[in-house]
Design a protein around this motif. Structure first.
Motif, PDB file in Angstrom:
ATOM      1  N   GLN A 236      -1.407 -10.724   3.019  1.00  0.00           N
ATOM      2  CA  GLN A 236      -0.266  -9.831   2.805  1.00  0.00           C
ATOM      3  C   GLN A 236       0.627 -10.365   1.678  1.00  0.00           C
ATOM      4  N   PRO A 237       1.236  -9.458   0.912  1.00  0.00           N
ATOM      5  CA  PRO A 237       1.424  -8.022   1.155  1.00  0.00           C
ATOM      6  C   PRO A 237       0.301  -7.139   0.622  1.00  0.00           C
ATOM      7  N   TRP A 238      -0.859  -7.733   0.273  1.00  0.00           N
ATOM      8  CA  TRP A 238      -1.932  -6.966  -0.345  1.00  0.00           C
ATOM      9  C   TRP A 238      -2.936  -6.473   0.690  1.00  0.00           C
ATOM     10  N   VAL A 239      -3.395  -5.234   0.525  1.00  0.00           N
ATOM     11  CA  VAL A 239      -4.560  -4.766   1.276  1.00  0.00           C
ATOM     12  C   VAL A 239      -5.806  -5.010   0.442  1.00  0.00           C
ATOM     13  N   ILE A 240      -5.700  -4.858  -0.889  1.00  0.00           N
ATOM     14  CA  ILE A 240      -6.720  -5.308  -1.831  1.00  0.00           C
ATOM     15  C   ILE A 240      -6.036  -6.341  -2.717  1.00  0.00           C
ATOM     16  N   GLN A 241      -6.493  -7.552  -2.645  1.00  0.00           N
ATOM     17  CA  GLN A 241      -5.804  -8.660  -3.290  1.00  0.00           C
ATOM     18  C   GLN A 241      -5.485  -8.376  -4.762  1.00  0.00           C
ATOM     19  N   GLY A 242      -4.209  -8.365  -5.083  1.00  0.00           N
ATOM     20  CA  GLY A 242      -3.766  -8.205  -6.456  1.00  0.00           C
ATOM     21  C   GLY A 242      -3.864  -6.812  -7.018  1.00  0.00           C
ATOM     22  N   ILE A 243      -4.306  -5.831  -6.214  1.00  0.00           N
ATOM     23  CA  ILE A 243      -4.515  -4.474  -6.730  1.00  0.00           C
ATOM     24  C   ILE A 243      -3.660  -3.444  -6.000  1.00  0.00           C
ATOM     25  N   LEU A 244      -3.723  -3.435  -4.683  1.00  0.00           N
ATOM     26  CA  LEU A 244      -3.028  -2.420  -3.895  1.00  0.00           C
ATOM     27  C   LEU A 244      -2.325  -3.084  -2.720  1.00  0.00           C
ATOM     28  N   LYS A 245      -1.042  -2.823  -2.584  1.00  0.00           N
ATOM     29  CA  LYS A 245      -0.289  -3.372  -1.462  1.00  0.00           C
ATOM     30  C   LYS A 245      -0.515  -2.542  -0.210  1.00  0.00           C
ATOM     31  N   THR A 246      -0.367  -3.192   0.923  1.00  0.00           N
ATOM     32  CA  THR A 246      -0.616  -2.532   2.209  1.00  0.00           C
ATOM     33  C   THR A 246       0.297  -1.326   2.395  1.00  0.00           C
ATOM     34  N   GLN A 247       1.557  -1.468   2.060  1.00  0.00           N
ATOM     35  CA  GLN A 247       2.492  -0.361   2.247  1.00  0.00           C
ATOM     36  C   GLN A 247       2.145   0.843   1.380  1.00  0.00           C
TER      37      GLN A 247
END
Length: 473
Positions: free
Chosen positions: A399-410
């Motif tokens: 966290q805060p990434w759902v895809i590391q360095g590309i898309l945040k979870t929120q």
């Protein structure tokens, strides 16, 4: 009502924490069942057929409940994380679809033969069914971990805009699916599953040996079964427990190299420094920060240079980048920090338990050590617990990434999802999954209490020619 982002994350965490129990049981049992089947076919000792029949029941129950709880997870990508699915569907959907078409269908097709077909097919075909079921179980892990490992270390993609939304385009399937994290995750997870089941088997066997007063010379049919179960479990523990620690040490260095922010959270390192201690224990220095998972002022007791040594593979002076150096918000450090330590502590306990049991076996006191038996009983579910906290480190640490360095979870949560909808489904899933877990526990407990099938009932069912009892263990 809860915020839809929080509710969605809690719901996915809840369903995953419950679901993972069943794949761990089925993946961990698969090698045992292949071995029991092979020995049943090649040996005249009926204990192996008892072992196969008994543990197949638990495998089948785990498979069924795991299927039910697992399907829901894939639907949640659409209901709760539609933005993530839209952004990464081209890459993420392939492994999940392949898992269903390849691994699940292979496992489901041969499971019927394996569970119900012993008296209806040849020995060769039955052995094939055992291997196919085990292979299907492990192939499921391959494709699920391919998808998850890509989220940790994304490769083989390009970013583009479609309809004003950021999307991930797959340009190199080999780089994407054979990403740097996958082999580490796969080996660690599969060994953890086998280790967890070995602990469970040892705990169940030790319970019966302890409560029934089973000794080395006890000729009762059930006594032979539980002695054999315990010995098989100990042999596997002696291999998997030390290997898990050795592999985990190397895995930690890989995390340090590829996800330095996660590693810093694992060690609660806020300021970049060298000779960083490996904290065994740490708490906030201020009482008003005791509930803050991102508290920075910590009092800790640790091994000087230990974290630097772990990160570098032997250099206690190695520098670790602190969480303050990263532009994004730090993950909930306390959750990651303590989950990591619980996992490591459990791993060292498993090693101690395995060598303790091995020593008592060598001295001929394996069935007389009640303290060892109680330790096995108390540790029977600790393997699954270690898997759970290990996955908390993996997922919360990102966290805060759902895809590391590309898309945040929120940013991956469904944009039209309301707090009311997310809260209602969270409560509903909590009730349903709690009920499923309770039902699973009841069924498995009943199977264990009933014990193995008797040799007479097996011989009556299988063939008119009874198998002879050879030796003891």
């Amino acid at each position: 009502m809860l915020d839809p982002v929080i509710a969605s994350r809690l719901q996915f965490a809840l369903t995953t924490i419950v679901h993972i129990i069943f794949p761990v049981m089925s993946m961990g049992l698969a090698p045992f069942l292949i071995y029991f089947t092979w020995k049943d076919i090649r040996s005249d000792d009926p204990v192996y057929e008892q072992l196969r029949r008994f543990w197949t029941k638990i495998f089948a129950v785990s498979f069924v409940v795991g299927t039910v709880t697992g399907i829901v997870l894939e639907f949640e990508f659409g209901t709760n994380f539609a933005a993530f699915s839209t952004a990464a569907g081209e890459l993420f959907g392939g492994p999940l679809a392949t898992e269903g078409m390849m691994a699940f269908m292979l496992e489901a097709t041969f499971l019927g033969v394996f569970v119900f077909g012993r008296e209806k097919v040849s020995d060769a075909l039955y052995m094939v069914s055992a291997v196919a079921v085990g292979l299907g179980t492990w192939l499921s892990a391959v494709w699920i971990l391919v998808a998850n490992s890509w989220m940790q270390t994304p490769r083989g993609f390009e970013l583009a805009q479609e309809g004003g939304q950021l999307v991930v385009l797959l340009v190199d399937p080999i780089a994407a699916y054979a990403n740097p994290r996958f082999p580490w995750m796969f080996v660690h997870m599969q060994n953890a599953a086998v280790l967890s089941v070995a602990l469970f088997m040892a705990g169940v066997a030790a319970y019966h040996i302890w409560r029934r007063g089973i000794g080395a010379d006890d000729d009762r049919e059930a006594a032979r079964f539980w002695r054999k179960t315990l010995k098989v479990a100990i042999v596997v523990l002696l291999v998997t427990a030390p290997f898990q620690a050795i592999h985990g040490d190397a895995y930690g260095r890989h995390v340090y190299e590829t996800q330095p922010q996660k590693f810093a959270a694992m060690e609660a390192v806020w300021e970049t420094d060298s000779y960083v201690p490996e904290y065994i224990f740490a708490i906030p220095t201020s009482l008003d920060q005791i509930t803050d998972p991102r508290a920075k002022e910590l009092f800790g007791i640790g091994i000087p240079g230990g974290a630097s040594w772990l990160a570098s593979g032997g250099d206690p002076q190695a520098e670790i980048t602190g969480l303050n150096e990263f532009e994004t918000e730090a993950p909930p450090v306390a959750i990651v920090f303590w989950s990591f330590r619980l996992m490591v502590a459990a791993g060292f306990w498993f090693i101690l338990l395995a060598f303790w049991a091995g020593y008592r076996w060598l001295t001929g006191d394996l069935y007389d050590d009640d303290l060892l038996h109680k330790a096995f009983v108390g540790s029977s579910l600790l393997g699954i617990f270690a898997v759970e906290v290990g996955w908390i480190v993996t997922e919360v640490g990102r966290q805060p990434w759902v895809i590391q360095g590309i898309l945040k979870t929120q940013d991956g949560v469904s944009p039209g999802l309301t707090g009311l909808e997310a809260t209602i489904t969270l409560v509903g899933f909590a009730l349903v999954y709690t009920g499923l877990l309770a039902l699973y526990t009841y069924v498995v407990r009943r199977i264990i209490r009933e014990g193995p099938p008797s040799i007479d009932s097996i011989e009556t069912t299988d063939s008119p020619a009874p198998k002879g009892v050879t030796g003891d263990d």
